[in-house]
Write an enzyme that holds these catalytic residues in place. Structure first.
Site, PDB file in Angstrom:
ATOM      1  CG  ASP A 288     -66.389 -32.639 -12.747  1.00 50.50           C
ATOM      2  OD1 ASP A 288     -67.413 -33.209 -12.946  1.00 50.50           O
ATOM      3  OD2 ASP A 288     -65.972 -31.685 -13.537  1.00 50.50           O
ATOM      4  CB  SER A 289     -71.380 -34.936 -10.903  1.00 50.97           C
ATOM      5  OG  SER A 289     -70.789 -36.216 -10.480  1.00 50.97           O
TER       6      SER A 289
ATOM      7  CG  ASP B   8     -64.941 -36.076 -14.007  1.00 51.74           C
ATOM      8  OD1 ASP B   8     -64.608 -36.668 -15.069  1.00 51.74           O
ATOM      9  OD2 ASP B   8     -66.011 -35.958 -13.682  1.00 51.74           O
TER      10      ASP B   8
ATOM     11  CD  GLU C  76     -66.471 -31.713 -18.495  1.00 54.68           C
ATOM     12  OE1 GLU C  76     -66.618 -30.606 -18.949  1.00 54.68           O
ATOM     13  OE2 GLU C  76     -67.073 -32.117 -17.347  1.00 54.68           O
TER      14      GLU C  76
ATOM     15  CD  GLU D 233     -73.339 -34.813 -19.271  1.00 50.70           C
ATOM     16  OE1 GLU D 233     -72.199 -34.726 -19.013  1.00 50.70           O
ATOM     17  OE2 GLU D 233     -74.239 -34.175 -18.592  1.00 50.70           O
TER      18      GLU D 233
HETATM   19  O1  KIV Z   1     -69.109 -35.712 -13.230  1.00 43.94           O
HETATM   20  C1  KIV Z   1     -69.924 -36.367 -13.301  1.00 43.94           C
HETATM   21  O2  KIV Z   1     -70.769 -37.211 -12.770  1.00 43.94           O
HETATM   22  C2  KIV Z   1     -69.626 -37.133 -14.935  1.00 43.94           C
HETATM   23  C3  KIV Z   1     -70.898 -37.814 -15.663  1.00 43.94           C
HETATM   24  C4  KIV Z   1     -71.979 -36.802 -15.544  1.00 43.94           C
HETATM   25  C5  KIV Z   1     -70.569 -38.571 -16.498  1.00 43.94           C
HETATM   26  O3  KIV Z   1     -68.795 -36.795 -15.704  1.00 43.94           O
END
Ligand code: KIV
Length: 270
Positions: free
Chosen positions: A51-52, A90, A121, A188
């Site tokens: 979700d980044s 995610d 998460e 993380e």
């Molecule tokens: O969303 C993402 O890119 C992540 C990574 C930072 C592990 O969760």
């Protein structure tokens, strides 16, 4: 005439064998078909549709605005662009911080879009949800330490587990997620010593991002390691584009350094 065996997609069993053999696992974020094909060709084993994408694709200042529909869209694109890598998607903000039943319902479109595992998460409080999903056929990757969806609760993007009580809580979280059936754990932004201690306490693989070199594998945000994302980057980001002849060469250098255990060095660790 010899018939070449078709390349097949990596499974959980394959991943387990590599982990058992002490091989480092290489994960990289991915949001589209072109980068999926390129990353896979460079040797990336796990494509994380993170979700980044809220930050690096949409230009948001956090991951919170990302929707389930958007995650499904990008997961499907990554699936179309790859043939061998394992795809992890995610669960976006709000999709898993609810009942196990509703979380299952939200995981379904991601799996239907081509994910082989969902990542969510949170620590011990997510154990019941993890158990519910796993017992109904959905592999789960946990994510503890700095959990960006809780940025407002955490008071910013800070290194976690720096004092003894926080470190103990994170270790407890990791054990609870493993006991609930999580197949893998992202760690993380935590001291390298804690990344190592958590990894040594578990049978499942850990994938570190700012958790030192002793985790079972590593992940980075692809736009960060190619040095094309805007703004200041966290300490754990290495610019693999520096000195690389091409984007594929930069990704291949990342794969090689993770496999060799040389990334992250102390410079990129806490
Ligand atoms: O969303 C993402 O890119 C992540 C990574 C930072 C592990 O969760």
């Amino acid at each position: 005439m010899s018939v070449q065996p078709q390349a097949r997609r990596l499974t959980l069993a394959d991943l387990g064998k590599r982990h058992q053999a002490g091989e480092k696992l290489v994960m990289l974020t991915c949001y589209d078909a072109s980068f999926a094909a390129l990353s896979e060709a460079a040797g990336v084993e796990l494509l994380l549709v993170g979700d980044s994408l809220g930050n690096v694709v949409q230009g948001q200042d956090s991951t919170l605005p990302v929707t389930l529909r958007e995650m499904g869209y990008h997961t499907a694109a990554v699936r179309r662009g790859s043939a061998q890598a394992m795809i992890v998607a995610d669960m976006p903000f709000g999709a898993s911080q609810i009942s196990p039943e509703e979380t299952f319902r939200n995981a379904v479109p991601l799996m239907a879009s081509g994910a082989q595992m969902v990542k969510l998460e949170g620590g011990e409080e997510m154990a019941e949800t993890v158990r519910f999903l796993v017992s109904r056929g959905i592999p789960v990757c946990g994510h503890i330490g700095l959990t960006p969806q809780s940025v407002h609760q955490l008071g910013g993007f800070r290194v976690q587990g720096k004092n003894e009580a926080d470190a103990e809580r994170l270790l407890k979280d990791a054990l609870a997620l493993e006991a609930a059936g999580a197949a893998m754990l992202v760690l993380e932004a935590m001291p390298a010593t804690l990344g190592e201690a958590v990894t040594n306490s578990l049978c499942i693989p850990t994938i570190g991002i700012g958790a030192g070199a002793k985790t079972s594998g590593q992940v980075l945000v692809i736009y960060d390691m190619l040095n094309i994302s805007a703004g200041k980057k966290p300490r754990f980001v290495k610019n693999f584009m520096a000195g690389a002849a091409s984007v594929q060469a930069a990704v291949a250098a990342y794969v090689q350094e993770v496999k060799a255990g040389t990334f992250p060095s102390a410079e990129f660790s806490y």
